[in-house]
Design a protein around this motif. Sequence first.
Motif, PDB file in Angstrom:
ATOM      1  N   UNK A  20       1.183   0.381  -4.084  1.00 39.14           N
ATOM      2  CA  UNK A  20       1.929  -0.761  -3.550  1.00 39.14           C
ATOM      3  C   UNK A  20       2.758  -0.345  -2.334  1.00 39.14           C
ATOM      4  N   UNK A  21       3.400   0.818  -2.413  1.00 37.24           N
ATOM      5  CA  UNK A  21       4.272   1.254  -1.319  1.00 37.24           C
ATOM      6  C   UNK A  21       3.498   1.484  -0.019  1.00 37.24           C
ATOM      7  N   UNK A  22       2.262   1.922  -0.109  1.00 36.12           N
ATOM      8  CA  UNK A  22       1.483   2.215   1.076  1.00 36.12           C
ATOM      9  C   UNK A  22       1.294   0.971   1.950  1.00 36.12           C
ATOM     10  N   UNK A  23       0.719  -0.133   1.426  1.00 30.04           N
ATOM     11  CA  UNK A  23       0.619  -1.327   2.283  1.00 30.04           C
ATOM     12  C   UNK A  23       1.978  -1.927   2.613  1.00 30.04           C
ATOM     13  N   UNK A  24       2.940  -1.802   1.707  1.00 26.41           N
ATOM     14  CA  UNK A  24       4.275  -2.334   1.992  1.00 26.41           C
ATOM     15  C   UNK A  24       4.877  -1.642   3.206  1.00 26.41           C
ATOM     16  N   UNK A  25       4.795  -0.319   3.251  1.00 24.74           N
ATOM     17  CA  UNK A  25       5.339   0.411   4.391  1.00 24.74           C
ATOM     18  C   UNK A  25       4.688   0.007   5.693  1.00 24.74           C
ATOM     19  N   UNK A  26       3.377  -0.146   5.680  1.00 24.91           N
ATOM     20  CA  UNK A  26       2.659  -0.530   6.907  1.00 24.91           C
ATOM     21  C   UNK A  26       3.010  -1.955   7.328  1.00 24.91           C
ATOM     22  N   UNK A  27       3.210  -2.843   6.354  1.00 28.19           N
ATOM     23  CA  UNK A  27       3.633  -4.205   6.672  1.00 28.19           C
ATOM     24  C   UNK A  27       5.029  -4.213   7.277  1.00 28.19           C
TER      25      UNK A  27
ATOM     26  N   UNK B  83       7.404   7.996   0.178  1.00 31.46           N
ATOM     27  CA  UNK B  83       7.247   8.002  -1.277  1.00 31.46           C
ATOM     28  C   UNK B  83       5.789   7.792  -1.676  1.00 31.46           C
ATOM     29  N   UNK B  84       5.065   6.988  -0.890  1.00 32.30           N
ATOM     30  CA  UNK B  84       3.666   6.718  -1.231  1.00 32.30           C
ATOM     31  C   UNK B  84       2.805   7.961  -1.077  1.00 32.30           C
ATOM     32  N   UNK B  85       3.003   8.719   0.001  1.00 26.88           N
ATOM     33  CA  UNK B  85       2.153   9.874   0.287  1.00 26.88           C
ATOM     34  C   UNK B  85       2.142  10.871  -0.864  1.00 26.88           C
ATOM     35  N   UNK B  86       3.256  11.031  -1.501  1.00 31.02           N
ATOM     36  CA  UNK B  86       3.366  12.039  -2.569  1.00 31.02           C
ATOM     37  C   UNK B  86       2.441  11.751  -3.745  1.00 31.02           C
ATOM     38  N   UNK B  87       2.046  10.478  -3.910  1.00 24.95           N
ATOM     39  CA  UNK B  87       1.224  10.115  -5.075  1.00 24.95           C
ATOM     40  C   UNK B  87      -0.100   9.468  -4.685  1.00 24.95           C
ATOM     41  N   UNK B  88      -0.577   9.750  -3.473  1.00 25.08           N
ATOM     42  CA  UNK B  88      -1.861   9.201  -3.027  1.00 25.08           C
ATOM     43  C   UNK B  88      -2.949  10.271  -2.960  1.00 25.08           C
ATOM     44  N   UNK B  89      -2.788  11.361  -3.702  1.00 30.44           N
ATOM     45  CA  UNK B  89      -3.766  12.437  -3.631  1.00 30.44           C
ATOM     46  C   UNK B  89      -5.141  11.999  -4.128  1.00 30.44           C
ATOM     47  N   UNK B  90      -5.200  10.929  -4.923  1.00 28.06           N
ATOM     48  CA  UNK B  90      -6.477  10.431  -5.427  1.00 28.06           C
ATOM     49  C   UNK B  90      -7.227   9.614  -4.394  1.00 28.06           C
TER      50      UNK B  90
ATOM     51  N   UNK C 128      -7.702   9.961  -0.447  1.00 28.42           N
ATOM     52  CA  UNK C 128      -7.417  10.663   0.817  1.00 28.42           C
ATOM     53  C   UNK C 128      -7.360   9.744   2.035  1.00 28.42           C
ATOM     54  N   UNK C 129      -8.195   8.701   2.042  1.00 35.80           N
ATOM     55  CA  UNK C 129      -8.202   7.807   3.202  1.00 35.80           C
ATOM     56  C   UNK C 129      -6.853   7.104   3.342  1.00 35.80           C
ATOM     57  N   UNK C 130      -6.343   6.548   2.247  1.00 36.43           N
ATOM     58  CA  UNK C 130      -5.059   5.861   2.316  1.00 36.43           C
ATOM     59  C   UNK C 130      -3.922   6.851   2.564  1.00 36.43           C
ATOM     60  N   UNK C 131      -4.027   8.051   1.994  1.00 35.39           N
ATOM     61  CA  UNK C 131      -3.002   9.068   2.236  1.00 35.39           C
ATOM     62  C   UNK C 131      -2.956   9.432   3.710  1.00 35.39           C
ATOM     63  N   UNK C 132      -4.123   9.587   4.335  1.00 32.43           N
ATOM     64  CA  UNK C 132      -4.176   9.941   5.752  1.00 32.43           C
ATOM     65  C   UNK C 132      -3.612   8.816   6.617  1.00 32.43           C
ATOM     66  N   UNK C 133      -3.888   7.577   6.232  1.00 34.32           N
ATOM     67  CA  UNK C 133      -3.339   6.449   6.991  1.00 34.32           C
ATOM     68  C   UNK C 133      -1.821   6.452   6.912  1.00 34.32           C
ATOM     69  N   UNK C 134      -1.293   6.685   5.715  1.00 34.30           N
ATOM     70  CA  UNK C 134       0.161   6.719   5.559  1.00 34.30           C
ATOM     71  C   UNK C 134       0.779   7.853   6.378  1.00 34.30           C
ATOM     72  N   UNK C 135       0.128   9.007   6.378  1.00 34.01           N
ATOM     73  CA  UNK C 135       0.632  10.140   7.160  1.00 34.01           C
ATOM     74  C   UNK C 135       0.624   9.822   8.657  1.00 34.01           C
ATOM     75  N   UNK C 136      -0.413   9.135   9.096  1.00 30.46           N
ATOM     76  CA  UNK C 136      -0.496   8.782  10.513  1.00 30.46           C
ATOM     77  C   UNK C 136       0.631   7.844  10.907  1.00 30.46           C
ATOM     78  N   UNK C 137       0.912   6.884  10.021  1.00 32.70           N
ATOM     79  CA  UNK C 137       2.030   5.984  10.308  1.00 32.70           C
ATOM     80  C   UNK C 137       3.345   6.756  10.360  1.00 32.70           C
ATOM     81  N   UNK C 138       3.499   7.755   9.511  1.00 30.53           N
ATOM     82  CA  UNK C 138       4.704   8.590   9.556  1.00 30.53           C
ATOM     83  C   UNK C 138       4.751   9.435  10.816  1.00 30.53           C
ATOM     84  N   UNK C 139       3.609   9.600  11.457  1.00 31.96           N
ATOM     85  CA  UNK C 139       3.565  10.337  12.712  1.00 31.96           C
ATOM     86  C   UNK C 139       4.023   9.530  13.908  1.00 31.96           C
TER      87      UNK C 139
END
Length: 986
Positions: free
Chosen positions: A495-502, A518-525, A527-538
């Motif tokens: 939930x946090x992943x799309x919320x952060x991007x929104x 907070x989302x990145x820490x629990x998106x290891x399952x 990888x695509x969504x984890x990478x997207x979240x990391x990119x947004x943090x970049x």
Amino acid sequence: MSPARPVDDADAKAPSVSTPGFVGRGRELAELRETVSRRPAIVLIEGEAGIGKSRLLQEWLAEPHGLTALVSVCPPLRESLTLGPIVDAFRGIEQLVAGLPLTELAGALRPLFPEWSAQLPPALEPVDDAKAARHRLFRALDELLRALGVDVLVLEDAHWADDVTLEFLLFLVSRQRTDGPSLVISYRPEEVDAGSLLLRLTSRLPVGVAGARISLSAVQPEDTASLVSSMLGGEPISDAFRTFLHVRTGGVPLAIEESVRLMCDRADIVFRDGQWVRLALDELQVPPTVRDSTRERVDRLSTGAQQILRAAAVLAEWSSEAAIAATAGMTIDEARTGIAEAASARILGEDDRRRWRFRHVLVATAVYESIARGDRAVLHRRAGEALEQVAPPPVVRLAHHFREAGETERWARYAEPAAAQALASGDNTAAVVLLLDLLPERALPAPDLARIARTAGLAALGRREPVDEIYHRVVRALRATLEIPGLSAREQAGIRNPLGRLLITGGEAAAARVELEQAVADLDHDPAEAAKAMTYLGWAYGSPWPASTHRRWLRRAADLAEGIDSPAVRLNLAGNRAAAFLMLGDDEAWDVVAALPADGTSAPERLDIARIHTNIGTGAVMWGRYADAERHLAIALRLADAEESSRLRDNVHLELANLDWFQGRWEGLADRSAAFVEANMDRPAIHLAGVRLTARLAAAAGRREAEDQFRLVLDEATRLGAADDTMEAAAELARLRLAEGEIAQALHVTDSPLRTVRTKGIWLWATDLAPVRVEALLAAGEAEAAAALTDEVARGLRGHTAPASRAALALCRAHVSAAGGGPVATAAAYERAAHAWDAMPRPYDALRARERQAVALLAAGRAAEGHALLSAQYEQLFRLGARADADRIAQRLREQGGEVPRLWRGGRKGYGDQLSPREREVVRLVVAGRTNREISQILAKSPATVDQQLRSAMRKVNVSSRTALAVKVTEAGMLDEDGDPGMAVS
């Protein structure tokens, strides 16, 4: 670009509603006119309630046809007064009866017109036979009509007429061969009984009597637009508003008119971008006139037919007899009887598959609203259970019915596949709406709610309308779902992943960073969504992190992306990573950019590539790499046009406008910036960028509103955490303060932005800020601080090649030289800065640097050289449109004894009765068949400007329509390529 403060719709132009124009009935009016002209005649005008029968008659009666018409209207009474409509019509005449050539037969009129007793012949002897008495009365009325010289008798709403009135009309028809009055009768066919005398009026016309039956149907969508426009001051309405209103009113003029009035009363429409648009409404409220008329009609039907209509209103769409019967709780035979009755009343309509529904949406809504709330739930449950038998199941309708029935589990069972179906067809908004209402239903298990929330959030990211009421509903729903006890860390991360991007889209950058971390820490399952979240943090905004932290996130995302199988995901990540590196000012961004494709093999891929190149174009503009910017924006615009993405087109056109500003192409830029501001109030980033562009032009022209506009940009960018967008606004405000001698204020407004640059270590952002900060420090007598800041900028840019930043550094060094070096060295330093700006090219900044160079030359005693250079800068700044700068140079020239070049200062040159070049551009596109909206897009002008220039051209050519304009300019050869661009018109 930073999001902007949303503008309250109350600030928009308020609608002033007038009587609608007469549209869409030209053919019918011509037929009525032509038939009545062939006296004697009978014209029947038929159509449902509100279709425009009375308006057609009004328009015809208002024409100068030279006929005497007597108009009567049948009142909507269940038991109408005998001959009441005819009597009321006669009572409206002004001519005295006493002087009319009436026979003793007119004495039969005394009972009907007691007020005329003194003027009518004596009363006749009564007769025992009712038919005889009625016939005598008819003859007397006919005599009165002829004595008054009535050419046409008009009877409106004849479906409410009493039988005697209809018999009188038949009597007149039988006597028309002797040159009696023509008849024009309007009625609703659905309310005329099969045995009504009204139907006999045209069945057997006497010889020599002209006849016509004019059936009025719903107006066309384009006529709906014209009708509404005529009510709103003649201004156009949006295509979406037209479609919305036409579908929900069925094209019935009265329903359109009443709906517009109701929407205006409720402030549900606003004036934007040169046209009226509706706000985000899901439904159109039923106007009282339509509601009352519908309920009156329904109440006349049998109990069985009324139950059928309630079932059909709940079903809302084309439905089989079986579905209607099941919903109504009736047998098939009972349902068929009720359906037949409702169809005879012209309330239900049938399609070629023997399915039924209401003929008009507003009528269905009126019936639905009359159903008691408890009964609605029962009907919806029955409807859902009936539709469950259909294969394949209509999941959207099933979700709706079980939701309204209050059966949450069955509602959720169908809502999720319905949302998936909508997503598969590209309708993300529909998917989001289907899921949103489920989230507050705490009766569902927590894992189900987490899954629904995640799906809704991801669907919302793909919507074309990123920041609107639905956006805010999604954000609220996702945040609320995170508060539900029992969610696992993985479910929360989903939930946090799309919320952060929104939240990034909505301008809440700091909050977005918290959610994504907070989302990145629990998106290891995933990888695509984890990478997207990391990119947004970049992305380097909304956080106090230094650039090095952003770079680490971007490199982690790049490492993760290498293991992702999907080419589309890898492309998306690479494009976002490149744009993020550009924002950081890192040259390695261009290595990533070089590997990006310029086209795709599918629509989604092309749209993603267009978005990527738009972001790269934006970064290239920031860097001052304008040739690269134009190349990437051209790719983005080509793909956006191919996929008809208006949102992407707007983004590209905004960056092209910024590019034109920096490169000195200011012609028409004011209109374009105003259009961005006005048309994108619902898109904060585009709106605020339009304000910034408008402010730049205002400042260059010396207009006072520039300060307020830059202040708005600074305040909103600060509030929303878009630190990079605070820089230029702060710099321009400081420049304005320095011009007024307010040095302390200039330093104050640049304090916070400079701290941000130092904290993050992104000196690319200081391109506009650093030179004015150095100048303010020098004005405050802090030469050492100014030199230290210049050295700091130089260190920060070491290894970075952005041309704009390098030119700004050259300007800082020139300012420092002016404070402590000799005038010759200072002149050379400003010349180097000017050359750096020229190389990009960025002429406005180059011209201002050369002004400083000229001042240094004057200080060095090289008066002739200095005066010549000042004169050249004056002329170029003046022609560019930077009147404030030009006036400053003129004042300096006068003070130094130099001569100010004589330039025309009367604003834009007038063209008298000739078409101006801008008008010729518009007219040429009119001749090519383009609409005003298309012209505004092609020429990048606001619709209001296009309309103004078109009207001016029509006035000069002495025509009143677009068609006449096109014909006249074509015949006169006014647009010939070799012709004089200012060719006179006559």
